[in-house]
Design a protein around this motif. Structure first.
Motif, PDB file in Angstrom:
ATOM      1  N   LEU A   2      -8.078  61.232  63.827  1.00 45.12           N
ATOM      2  CA  LEU A   2      -8.383  61.181  64.993  1.00 45.12           C
ATOM      3  C   LEU A   2      -9.251  62.671  65.220  1.00 45.12           C
ATOM      4  CD1 LEU A   2      -8.328  60.284  68.126  1.00 45.12           C
ATOM      5  CD2 LEU A   2      -6.678  61.651  68.680  1.00 45.12           C
ATOM      6  N   GLN A   3      -8.820  63.581  64.740  1.00 44.62           N
ATOM      7  CA  GLN A   3      -9.760  64.946  64.791  1.00 44.62           C
ATOM      8  C   GLN A   3     -10.809  64.824  63.912  1.00 44.62           C
ATOM      9  OE1 GLN A   3      -8.637  67.786  66.735  1.00 44.62           O
ATOM     10  NE2 GLN A   3     -10.660  68.199  66.232  1.00 44.62           N
ATOM     11  N   THR A   4     -10.950  64.068  63.028  1.00 39.47           N
ATOM     12  CA  THR A   4     -12.139  63.817  62.080  1.00 39.47           C
ATOM     13  C   THR A   4     -13.129  62.961  63.057  1.00 39.47           C
ATOM     14  OG1 THR A   4     -11.079  64.151  60.328  1.00 39.47           O
ATOM     15  CG2 THR A   4     -13.172  62.955  60.143  1.00 39.47           C
ATOM     16  N   VAL A   5     -12.662  62.404  63.707  1.00 41.03           N
ATOM     17  CA  VAL A   5     -13.687  61.284  64.663  1.00 41.03           C
ATOM     18  C   VAL A   5     -14.117  62.150  65.945  1.00 41.03           C
ATOM     19  CG1 VAL A   5     -13.644  59.205  66.086  1.00 41.03           C
ATOM     20  CG2 VAL A   5     -12.598  58.955  63.823  1.00 41.03           C
ATOM     21  N   ALA A   6     -13.098  62.850  66.325  1.00 42.10           N
ATOM     22  CA  ALA A   6     -13.578  63.779  67.400  1.00 42.10           C
ATOM     23  C   ALA A   6     -14.792  64.872  66.814  1.00 42.10           C
ATOM     24  CB  ALA A   6     -12.255  64.454  67.933  1.00 42.10           C
ATOM     25  N   LEU A   7     -14.253  65.288  65.779  1.00 40.37           N
ATOM     26  CA  LEU A   7     -15.477  66.351  65.245  1.00 40.37           C
ATOM     27  C   LEU A   7     -16.560  65.916  65.014  1.00 40.37           C
ATOM     28  CD1 LEU A   7     -15.827  69.098  64.473  1.00 40.37           C
ATOM     29  CD2 LEU A   7     -15.019  68.742  62.223  1.00 40.37           C
ATOM     30  N   ALA A   8     -16.731  64.601  64.375  1.00 38.90           N
ATOM     31  CA  ALA A   8     -17.968  63.924  64.200  1.00 38.90           C
ATOM     32  C   ALA A   8     -18.688  63.546  65.284  1.00 38.90           C
ATOM     33  CB  ALA A   8     -17.735  62.750  63.189  1.00 38.90           C
ATOM     34  N   SER A   9     -18.018  63.118  66.341  1.00 39.21           N
ATOM     35  CA  SER A   9     -18.558  62.701  67.672  1.00 39.21           C
ATOM     36  C   SER A   9     -19.127  63.852  68.472  1.00 39.21           C
ATOM     37  CB  SER A   9     -17.588  61.841  68.314  1.00 39.21           C
ATOM     38  OG  SER A   9     -16.935  60.481  67.597  1.00 39.21           O
ATOM     39  N   LEU A  10     -18.343  64.767  68.272  1.00 42.75           N
ATOM     40  CA  LEU A  10     -18.575  66.189  69.009  1.00 42.75           C
ATOM     41  C   LEU A  10     -19.943  66.752  68.261  1.00 42.75           C
ATOM     42  CD1 LEU A  10     -18.235  68.684  70.664  1.00 42.75           C
ATOM     43  CD2 LEU A  10     -17.119  69.793  68.530  1.00 42.75           C
ATOM     44  N   LEU A  11     -20.112  66.758  67.132  1.00 40.45           N
ATOM     45  CA  LEU A  11     -21.059  67.497  66.391  1.00 40.45           C
ATOM     46  C   LEU A  11     -22.527  66.278  66.571  1.00 40.45           C
ATOM     47  CD1 LEU A  11     -19.573  68.210  63.126  1.00 40.45           C
ATOM     48  CD2 LEU A  11     -20.254  69.864  65.006  1.00 40.45           C
ATOM     49  N   ALA A  12     -22.319  65.122  66.674  1.00 40.49           N
ATOM     50  CA  ALA A  12     -23.386  64.304  66.970  1.00 40.49           C
ATOM     51  C   ALA A  12     -23.860  64.338  68.274  1.00 40.49           C
ATOM     52  CB  ALA A  12     -23.018  62.775  66.574  1.00 40.49           C
ATOM     53  N   TRP A  13     -22.976  64.253  69.159  1.00 38.98           N
ATOM     54  CA  TRP A  13     -23.088  64.688  70.753  1.00 38.98           C
ATOM     55  C   TRP A  13     -24.129  65.746  71.001  1.00 38.98           C
ATOM     56  CZ3 TRP A  13     -20.520  67.924  73.987  1.00 38.98           C
ATOM     57  CH2 TRP A  13     -20.967  67.593  75.244  1.00 38.98           C
ATOM     58  N   ALA A  14     -23.173  66.699  70.512  1.00 39.04           N
ATOM     59  CA  ALA A  14     -23.954  68.244  71.310  1.00 39.04           C
ATOM     60  C   ALA A  14     -24.970  68.626  70.234  1.00 39.04           C
ATOM     61  CB  ALA A  14     -22.567  69.243  70.710  1.00 39.04           C
ATOM     62  N   SER A  15     -25.152  67.870  69.226  1.00 35.45           N
ATOM     63  CA  SER A  15     -26.703  68.225  68.658  1.00 35.45           C
ATOM     64  C   SER A  15     -27.757  67.508  69.367  1.00 35.45           C
ATOM     65  CB  SER A  15     -26.805  67.599  67.011  1.00 35.45           C
ATOM     66  OG  SER A  15     -25.456  68.149  66.180  1.00 35.45           O
ATOM     67  N   GLY A  16     -27.589  66.494  69.955  1.00 36.63           N
ATOM     68  CA  GLY A  16     -28.713  65.945  70.817  1.00 36.63           C
ATOM     69  C   GLY A  16     -28.819  67.012  71.997  1.00 36.63           C
ATOM     70  N   ILE A  17     -28.136  67.638  72.551  1.00 35.03           N
ATOM     71  CA  ILE A  17     -28.375  68.553  73.678  1.00 35.03           C
ATOM     72  C   ILE A  17     -28.604  69.862  73.128  1.00 35.03           C
ATOM     73  CG2 ILE A  17     -27.066  69.781  75.831  1.00 35.03           C
ATOM     74  CD1 ILE A  17     -25.327  67.237  75.513  1.00 35.03           C
ATOM     75  N   ARG A  18     -27.805  70.570  72.309  1.00 31.24           N
ATOM     76  CA  ARG A  18     -27.966  72.084  71.802  1.00 31.24           C
ATOM     77  C   ARG A  18     -27.460  72.243  70.563  1.00 31.24           C
ATOM     78  NH1 ARG A  18     -30.387  72.482  75.962  1.00 31.24           N
ATOM     79  NH2 ARG A  18     -30.013  73.992  77.635  1.00 31.24           N
ATOM     80  N   LEU A  19     -28.432  71.868  69.610  1.00 31.82           N
ATOM     81  CA  LEU A  19     -28.258  71.835  68.165  1.00 31.82           C
ATOM     82  C   LEU A  19     -27.500  73.150  67.583  1.00 31.82           C
ATOM     83  CD1 LEU A  19     -28.103  70.493  65.212  1.00 31.82           C
ATOM     84  CD2 LEU A  19     -30.465  70.976  65.012  1.00 31.82           C
ATOM     85  N   TYR A  20     -28.264  74.307  67.842  1.00 24.93           N
ATOM     86  CA  TYR A  20     -28.241  75.465  67.236  1.00 24.93           C
ATOM     87  C   TYR A  20     -26.891  76.178  68.156  1.00 24.93           C
ATOM     88  CZ  TYR A  20     -32.854  74.522  65.955  1.00 24.93           C
ATOM     89  OH  TYR A  20     -34.036  73.750  65.474  1.00 24.93           O
ATOM     90  N   LEU A  21     -26.521  75.786  69.341  1.00 23.08           N
ATOM     91  CA  LEU A  21     -25.387  76.067  69.924  1.00 23.08           C
ATOM     92  C   LEU A  21     -24.119  75.578  69.019  1.00 23.08           C
ATOM     93  CD1 LEU A  21     -24.041  77.834  72.008  1.00 23.08           C
ATOM     94  CD2 LEU A  21     -24.144  75.741  73.570  1.00 23.08           C
ATOM     95  N   VAL A  22     -24.226  74.371  68.868  1.00 23.02           N
ATOM     96  CA  VAL A  22     -22.990  73.776  68.173  1.00 23.02           C
ATOM     97  C   VAL A  22     -22.977  74.247  66.798  1.00 23.02           C
ATOM     98  CG1 VAL A  22     -24.023  71.552  67.429  1.00 23.02           C
ATOM     99  CG2 VAL A  22     -21.696  71.651  68.075  1.00 23.02           C
ATOM    100  N   ILE A  23     -24.060  74.415  66.238  1.00 23.22           N
ATOM    101  CA  ILE A  23     -23.950  74.923  64.769  1.00 23.22           C
ATOM    102  C   ILE A  23     -23.192  76.321  64.685  1.00 23.22           C
ATOM    103  CG2 ILE A  23     -25.036  75.656  62.570  1.00 23.22           C
ATOM    104  CD1 ILE A  23     -26.865  73.289  63.204  1.00 23.22           C
ATOM    105  N   PHE A  24     -23.987  77.236  65.548  1.00 23.90           N
ATOM    106  CA  PHE A  24     -23.508  78.406  65.856  1.00 23.90           C
ATOM    107  C   PHE A  24     -21.814  78.689  66.226  1.00 23.90           C
ATOM    108  CE2 PHE A  24     -22.979  82.504  68.302  1.00 23.90           C
ATOM    109  CZ  PHE A  24     -23.050  83.528  67.340  1.00 23.90           C
ATOM    110  N   ALA A  25     -21.540  77.762  67.257  1.00 23.88           N
ATOM    111  CA  ALA A  25     -20.313  78.006  67.663  1.00 23.88           C
ATOM    112  C   ALA A  25     -19.220  77.384  66.782  1.00 23.88           C
ATOM    113  CB  ALA A  25     -19.905  77.436  69.121  1.00 23.88           C
ATOM    114  N   VAL A  26     -19.239  76.170  66.257  1.00 23.64           N
ATOM    115  CA  VAL A  26     -18.455  75.776  65.183  1.00 23.64           C
ATOM    116  C   VAL A  26     -18.449  76.711  63.926  1.00 23.64           C
ATOM    117  CG1 VAL A  26     -17.959  73.724  63.848  1.00 23.64           C
ATOM    118  CG2 VAL A  26     -18.643  73.584  65.938  1.00 23.64           C
TER     119      VAL A  26
END
Length: 193
Positions: A2-26
């Protein structure tokens, strides 16, 4: 899982809005041990990746507050965000190529594309407004939404996935309306020229 699905979904979703923010924060969260990244994403913890994402994050933060220029940035980043979201989603499932990583990459790219098109289309419509405040409000809301999504995905993955499903339904409902608004704006611009 479940955590893997949530993480993959988060990274995909957030990349469409703020790619660099999600890479930086994670990446920063992984670097300092706040979050445990899977092997396929541990590269995000490297100081060079965090530094590059930080520089690009500052650029994007500033550019995104300027009406018109933010839309040019979004058009350019269509070529960057969607493949990056697909790669990040695939990386969340492991560091070797498997059917799961390929499926995660395809689904991740689709989620990123939907998010990016919704964001870019909405911002293009907002930019038609002559005042800058609606653009700033939208931009700051996007920043806060991505940060909240990151927190939610790691703390309450089921709640994040439910919120993502609601977002996907809203995006499916909103995209045709955004397209019609964008097409009408183009017709007005064409008539003016």
């Amino acid at each position: 899982m479940l955590q893997t699905v949530a993480l993959a979904s988060l990274l995909a979703w957030a990349s469409g809005i703020r790619l660099y923010l999600v890479i930086f924060a994670v990446g920063l969260g992984g670097h300092y041990g706040f979050i445990e990244l899977p092997a396929g994403l541990r590269v995000l913890q490297h100081p060079w990746v965090i530094g590059a994402a930080g520089v690009l994050l500052v650029m994007e933060f500033l550019v995104d507050k300027v009406p018109g220029i933010d839309s040019v940035w979004d058009v350019f980043h269509t070529l960057i965000r969607i493949p990056a979201g697909a790669l990040l989603a695939a990386g969340a499932t492991g560091d070797t190529l498997s059917a799961l990583t390929v499926a995660a990459g395809m689904l991740g790219g689709t989620i990123t594309a939907g998010t990016h098109i919704t964001k870019a289309g909405g911002r293009a419509v907002i930019n038609a407004s002559p005042e800058p405040f609606s653009n700033w409000a939208a931009s700051f809301t996007e920043d806060a939404t991505v940060l909240a999504g990151i927190w939610l995905a790691f703390q309450y993955p089921v709640v994040f996935l439910a919120a993502l499903a609601v977002f996907a339904a809203l995006a499916i409902w909103l995209l045709p309306k955004l397209w019609r608004g964008f097409a009408a704006m183009l017709r007005r611009l064409q008539a003016a020229l």
